[in-house]
Design an enzyme around this catalytic site. Structure first.
Site, PDB file in Angstrom:
ATOM      1  N   ARG A 108      41.305  31.715  39.038  1.00 42.37           N
ATOM      2  CA  ARG A 108      40.148  31.562  39.907  1.00 42.37           C
ATOM      3  C   ARG A 108      38.876  31.905  39.149  1.00 42.37           C
ATOM      4  NH1 ARG A 108      41.451  34.803  45.387  1.00 42.37           N
ATOM      5  NH2 ARG A 108      41.654  36.511  43.887  1.00 42.37           N
ATOM      6  N   ASP A 131      34.827  32.568  39.785  1.00 38.08           N
ATOM      7  CA  ASP A 131      33.983  32.938  40.913  1.00 38.08           C
ATOM      8  C   ASP A 131      32.842  31.948  41.106  1.00 38.08           C
ATOM      9  OD1 ASP A 131      35.504  35.188  41.482  1.00 38.08           O
ATOM     10  OD2 ASP A 131      34.303  36.485  40.187  1.00 38.08           O
ATOM     11  N   TYR A 165      36.819  33.763  27.440  1.00 35.02           N
ATOM     12  CA  TYR A 165      35.532  33.532  28.095  1.00 35.02           C
ATOM     13  C   TYR A 165      34.403  33.788  27.107  1.00 35.02           C
ATOM     14  CZ  TYR A 165      37.633  33.661  32.810  1.00 35.02           C
ATOM     15  OH  TYR A 165      38.364  33.401  33.944  1.00 35.02           O
ATOM     16  N   ARG A 207      32.140  40.017  33.801  1.00 38.23           N
ATOM     17  CA  ARG A 207      30.753  40.261  34.197  1.00 38.23           C
ATOM     18  C   ARG A 207      30.452  41.755  34.285  1.00 38.23           C
ATOM     19  NH1 ARG A 207      30.448  36.711  39.451  1.00 38.23           N
ATOM     20  NH2 ARG A 207      28.337  37.577  39.602  1.00 38.23           N
TER      21      ARG A 207
END
Length: 240
Positions: free
Chosen positions: A49, A51, A108, A193
């Protein structure tokens, strides 16, 4: 038959990958397009998933279909998809392949810009104050010493463990851009994050490297830095 689908998307207009009531998602948009092209109900399972607002340079999913799929499907499917979702490969795969559970590593990147640039709006986080990248990298290196990242996880998530094994965490400076790259066997919700937000506090001189380690050891999300904006976050690679 089971198929593997590889795609990329800009997450700005979507409430993340996963379908949800009364909100636009990448999963729902892709399933709708596949259903129209293949003329059957299609359920797509993604590799994870992302965001709201998070982008994917590379994303993997799988789906089952009765129809035989040929090489023309990619072009036909892209014709039904909006401009911000692009499929670049669909291939037949083993019936037991699972896009999420078979993934061994995910990567990422997070993009920070130090100078205001309208062409990077929506794809980076603009940080005006100077950052000590050397200290930020020193703190990032400490991530390899831990496996429990509760301090960087969104609260009240339904997971069995907050353990992750990070195998890459480094900064690249390219002109006005600062790019943080991180790879692990799995990630917790909001983890990247929250890590970036805490590392930026180190870069501003508000936290020391020792403080960064203490925050991890506290296993308390309230101790860590802010969750930085989704705009600068990209899923870049999924390995099987």
């Amino acid at each position: 038959m089971r198929y593997k689908i590889e795609l990329s998307y800009v997450g700005t207009c979507y409430h993340g990958w996963q379908s949800q009531p009364n909100a636009s998602s990448v999963q729902e948009t892709l399933e709708d397009a596949l259903g129209k092209v293949l003329r059957e109900h299609i359920s797509v399972t993604g590799c994870g998933r992302t965001d709201t607002g998070v982008h994917a340079e590379y994303y993997v999913a799988h789906f089952d279909a009765n129809a035989e799929i040929d090489n023309k499907l990619v072009d036909r499917l892209n014709g039904f998809l909006p401009y911000d979702i692009s499929v670049f490969a669909i291939s037949h795969t083993d019936e037991n392949f699972h896009a999420r559970f078979d993934a061994k590593k995910r990567s990422y990147k997070y993009v920070i810009t130090q100078h205001k640039n309208p062409f990077l709006k929506g794809f980076s986080w603009y940080v005006r104050c100077p950052l000590d990248i050397t200290k930020m990298q020193e703190a990032a290196n400490k991530l390899f010493d831990y496996i429990d990242f509760t301090s960087f996880s969104k609260l009240h998530t339904d997971v069995k463990t907050n353990n992750c094994r990070i195998c890459r965490a480094d900064f690249e400076v390219n002109g006005d851009l600062i790019v943080f790259r991180i790879s692990a066997d799995r990630f917790l919700r909001n983890m990247v994050r929250a890590i970036v937000g805490t590392l930026v506090e180190v870069g501003k001189g508000k936290l020391s490297v020792e403080d960064f380690c203490r925050i991890i050891e506290m296993k308390d999300r309230c101790e860590a830095g802010q969750s930085v904006p989704a705009d600068g976050l990209f899923l870049t690679e999924v390995e099987y």
